[in-house]
Design a protein around this motif. Sequence first.
Motif: not given
Length: 246
Positions: A81-88, A91-92, A162-166, A168-175
């Motif tokens: 997310l940081f590399e693609t400038r999507m940290s901010g 989320p979806l 990028k929607n997929v990245l959004r 992922l931001k909703n729950n980055p720690g899914l395990r």
Amino acid sequence: MHDYSPFSKHFDDGIILILVYVDDLLITGSFKSGIKETKEFLHSKFKIKDLGLLKYFLRIEVACSKRGIVMKQRKYVLDLLFETRMSGCRPLTIPMASNLRLTAYEEGRNKKEELLKDPGEYRRLIGKLIYLTMTRPDISFFVQSLSQFMQTPTKVHMAAAKNVLRYLKNNPGLRILLSSRHSTTLRCFCDLDWAACHTTRRSISDYLLKIGDSLISWKAKKQEIFSKSSAEAEYRALSVAVSEVI
């Protein structure tokens, strides 16, 4: 085994497994004395450094508990997310809209399908998402769809990625949990999306395998042959799943 990286040795007391990646090793087994002897033997032949219990390997975070072994790629997601400038970004809750129809680029067909100035950016992003599917089966279907447009990606394809990245931001720690509960029950689930590819009209097969409560294998892939009916596509999807079971 079907891979050249893992090695195994059976003893009267159990089994020892070694996974090799370049100059890194993972050593595990069913009895502690065997693991200790294996480390001592390797150290007598090579100069090795014992880093202790596994916590982080090939960008996969590993944690052990009474419930079992947890694997996740939270740091990998946050770095992506940081590399693609999507940290901010906002989320979806879903990776991709169900009514979104992605098609291959055709010159002059649609003005919205403008080619990317740097297609390598899209290819690198999809490659990183493919690696992420090792612990995120929830995005496998969508990533395989996006990976079909690597040759001539457009702004529409990049927006979908990028929607997929959004998502992922909703729950980055899914395990994924590899359960410690003993069970040899093998369960397989499979499904398909008939004629899902709007360019070739081929179907998308999906399968998922579990041993007990542990998820061990999953895949989403476009079928190699065009199916004339949903029933025919279902049988093809079932065949792929059964082959994986065998």
